[in-house]
Design a protein around this motif. Structure first.
Motif, short mmCIF file in Angstrom:
data_model
loop_
_atom_site.label_atom_id
_atom_site.label_comp_id
_atom_site.label_asym_id
_atom_site.label_seq_id
_atom_site.Cartn_x
_atom_site.Cartn_y
_atom_site.Cartn_z
N ARG A 144 -107.69 15.86 -103.07
CA ARG A 144 -108.15 16.79 -104.19
C ARG A 144 -109.46 15.83 -104.84
NH1 ARG A 144 -103.16 18.68 -108.12
NH2 ARG A 144 -102.43 20.39 -106.69
N LEU A 145 -109.26 14.73 -104.96
CA LEU A 145 -110.55 13.67 -105.28
C LEU A 145 -111.81 13.90 -104.23
CD1 LEU A 145 -111.83 11.75 -107.11
CD2 LEU A 145 -110.89 9.92 -105.84
N VAL A 146 -111.47 13.76 -102.98
CA VAL A 146 -112.56 13.83 -102.12
C VAL A 146 -113.09 15.38 -102.09
CG1 VAL A 146 -113.01 13.97 -99.70
CG2 VAL A 146 -111.51 12.03 -100.53
N GLU B 121 -113.25 17.11 -104.83
CA GLU B 121 -113.97 17.46 -106.10
C GLU B 121 -115.40 16.66 -106.02
OE1 GLU B 121 -111.63 15.80 -108.86
OE2 GLU B 121 -110.12 17.58 -108.77
N LEU B 122 -115.35 15.49 -105.25
CA LEU B 122 -116.57 14.55 -105.20
C LEU B 122 -117.73 15.45 -104.20
CD1 LEU B 122 -115.39 10.83 -104.82
CD2 LEU B 122 -116.31 12.30 -106.75
N LEU B 123 -117.24 16.04 -103.06
CA LEU B 123 -118.17 16.48 -102.29
C LEU B 123 -118.71 17.90 -102.82
CD1 LEU B 123 -115.59 16.37 -98.90
CD2 LEU B 123 -117.92 15.34 -99.26
N GLY B 124 -117.88 18.66 -103.62
CA GLY B 124 -118.19 19.77 -104.29
C GLY B 124 -119.04 19.56 -105.22
N GLN B 125 -119.11 18.24 -106.02
CA GLN B 125 -119.58 18.04 -107.33
C GLN B 125 -121.24 17.40 -106.73
OE1 GLN B 125 -117.91 15.39 -110.14
NE2 GLN B 125 -119.65 15.27 -111.14
N TYR B 126 -121.13 16.74 -105.82
CA TYR B 126 -122.57 15.80 -105.38
C TYR B 126 -123.08 16.59 -104.24
CZ TYR B 126 -120.83 12.56 -108.96
OH TYR B 126 -120.35 12.02 -110.21
N ARG B 127 -122.61 17.29 -103.43
CA ARG B 127 -123.13 17.88 -102.29
C ARG B 127 -123.92 16.80 -101.43
NH1 ARG B 127 -122.23 23.05 -102.10
NH2 ARG B 127 -123.94 23.39 -100.50
N PRO B 128 -123.26 15.96 -100.92
CA PRO B 128 -123.97 14.86 -100.07
C PRO B 128 -124.38 15.51 -98.87
CG PRO B 128 -121.54 14.56 -100.13
CD PRO B 128 -121.85 15.57 -101.17
N ARG B 129 -125.63 14.81 -98.35
CA ARG B 129 -125.93 15.04 -97.22
C ARG B 129 -125.58 14.24 -95.86
NH1 ARG B 129 -129.60 11.81 -94.76
NH2 ARG B 129 -130.50 10.04 -95.91
N ALA B 130 -124.73 13.39 -96.31
CA ALA B 130 -123.87 12.41 -95.26
C ALA B 130 -122.68 11.91 -95.93
CB ALA B 130 -125.00 11.47 -94.77
N VAL B 131 -121.79 11.47 -95.12
CA VAL B 131 -120.69 10.50 -95.51
C VAL B 131 -120.77 9.60 -94.74
CG1 VAL B 131 -118.20 10.38 -95.62
CG2 VAL B 131 -119.26 12.40 -96.39
N VAL B 132 -120.84 8.08 -95.25
CA VAL B 132 -120.77 6.80 -94.44
C VAL B 132 -119.37 6.22 -94.64
CG1 VAL B 132 -121.89 4.68 -93.93
CG2 VAL B 132 -123.26 6.84 -94.65
N PHE C 76 -107.85 10.66 -91.57
CA PHE C 76 -107.47 12.20 -91.12
C PHE C 76 -107.83 13.00 -92.37
CE2 PHE C 76 -104.06 15.07 -91.98
CZ PHE C 76 -104.47 16.10 -91.29
N ARG C 77 -107.39 12.53 -93.62
CA ARG C 77 -107.53 13.53 -94.69
C ARG C 77 -108.84 13.50 -95.31
NH1 ARG C 77 -102.20 11.48 -97.94
NH2 ARG C 77 -100.56 12.55 -96.62
N LEU C 78 -109.85 12.57 -94.89
CA LEU C 78 -111.23 12.56 -95.22
C LEU C 78 -111.86 13.53 -94.49
CD1 LEU C 78 -113.55 11.24 -96.83
CD2 LEU C 78 -113.76 9.32 -94.83
N LEU C 79 -111.61 13.26 -93.15
CA LEU C 79 -112.23 14.17 -92.27
C LEU C 79 -111.81 15.66 -92.53
CD1 LEU C 79 -111.45 12.11 -88.65
CD2 LEU C 79 -114.00 12.94 -89.52
#
Length: 351
Positions: free
Chosen positions: A62-64, A66-77, A104-107
């Motif tokens: 859920r946290l991941v 939310e962060l992806l949806g809120q900040y819309r990053p162009r990349a994940v490192v 796995f969950r992050l992916l």
């Protein structure tokens, strides 16, 4: 905006600091703050509005999301990992949970986010996974260095968990089309490294007159890479690496452990002299189980394709590192807590 996982750890924090200093693009920094994650590593950007720190676990769907949806990053490192072989021998479960289940969950969340992107946003998105040379196993004295096509042969719970995470990243690219990049690096050293690892442990024990424990005969060989050079390489791969590819990153600087320790002793003799040479503190101790004999990295691919090469020699990088630990005793005092001392006693006390 980019999202960095594990950005309060040793390599992750150096990457965040270098990124903000040299690129300037905002960073969302997700870190669980386990024993090796330390907000003190990020003190210089604590008031920087470009750095958004979030305490949390990569395994938290859920946290991941939310962060992806809120900040819309162009990349994940993706740096977040349990990363110490000795700890993996004493307690492998944390390594399975973070390095395999967490990745796995992050992916899975990143895949769903990427699939929802459109046009240029979707085309330019990247997921960069930071891994290790230890997934390749151990080399003999005359074996050629690890290349990107070397078969995997991990020999510790740590390296096995990182190998599994590498395979998951590969699978998400080939199965779902997720635009991934993977880097496998050699042994890093430099500022902010947690002092359970060889170089900071030797520096700090030398400064305080404690024994310098060297495993076995001290002739295990590692390829040493200054952390700032590693971070610069990751940036190059993120900018121009070919999607789905792996890039080996190394210093092409093979040293035996005992040579590393003796070099540290010589620098300490010069910068922090004591009544007797620091080399007199060297103590050979029982080797750890399954200790890989030699690592070496073939970096021809990243040099040829992306024009990267390390700037620091081992001698210049190591001197900078010793200088840093001498000048930052407040940082050292903050991380060498009772829990750290208990771990050192557990790992070295009976050797």
């Amino acid at each position: 905006m980019i999202l960095v996982t594990g950005g309060a750890g040793f390599i992750g924090a150096n990457f965040v600091l270098q990124w903000l200093r040299e690129v300037g693009e905002p960073v969302v920094n997700l870190d669980k703050l386990t024993y090796a994650g330390n907000l003190g590593n990020l003190a210089e950007v604590v008031d920087d509005p470009r750095h958004i720190f979030v305490r949390g676990d990569i395994a938290d769907h859920r946290l991941v999301r939310e962060l992806l949806g809120q900040y819309r990053p162009r990349a994940v490192v993706h740096f977040a990992a349990e990363s110490h072989v000795d700890r993996s021998i004493h307690g492998p479960e944390d390594f399975i949970q973070t390095n395999i289940v967490g990745t796995f969950r992050l992916l899975d969340e990143v895949r769903a986010y990427w699939e929802g992107l459109k046009g240029a946003e979707r085309d330019r998105f990247r997921f960069l996974h930071v891994s290790t040379d230890e997934v390749y196993g151990s080399l003999g004295p005359a074996d050629p260095a690890f290349s990107e096509t070397t078969p995997y042969a991990p020999n510790s719970p740590y390296s096995a968990s990182k190998a599994a995470s590498d395979h998951l990243v590969r699978a998400y690219h080939h199965t779902y089309g997720l635009p991934t990049l993977t880097t496998n690096c050699s042994n890093n050293y430099g500022p902010y490294q947690f002092p359970e690892k060889l170089i900071p442990l030797m520096i700090l024990n030398g400064l305080t007159g404690q024994p310098l424990p060297v495993y076995g005969d001290g002739l295990n060989v590692r390829d040493w890479l200054y952390v700032e050079d590693h971070c610069a390489a990751i940036r190059r791969v993120l900018e121009d690496g070919r999607v789905g590819e792996t890039y080996n990153i190394g210093g092409e600087c093979e040293k035996t452990n005992i040579d590393v320790v003796k070099t540290i002793c010589a620098i300490l003799d010069e910068l922090h002299p004591s009544r007797r040479p620091h080399a007199a503190l060297i103590k050979y101790v029982q080797d750890r189980p399954g200790h890989d004999r030699r690592y070496a990295m073939d970096t021809r691919k990243i040099r040829a394709e992306l024009g990267w090469a390390p700037k620091e020699t081992f001698e210049t990088g190591l001197r900078k590192t010793v200088d840093w630990y001498i000048a930052h005793r407040d940082w050292v005092d903050g991380v060498t807590t009772g829990a750290y001392r208990q771990w050192i006693e557990q790992n070295y006390g009976n050797r």
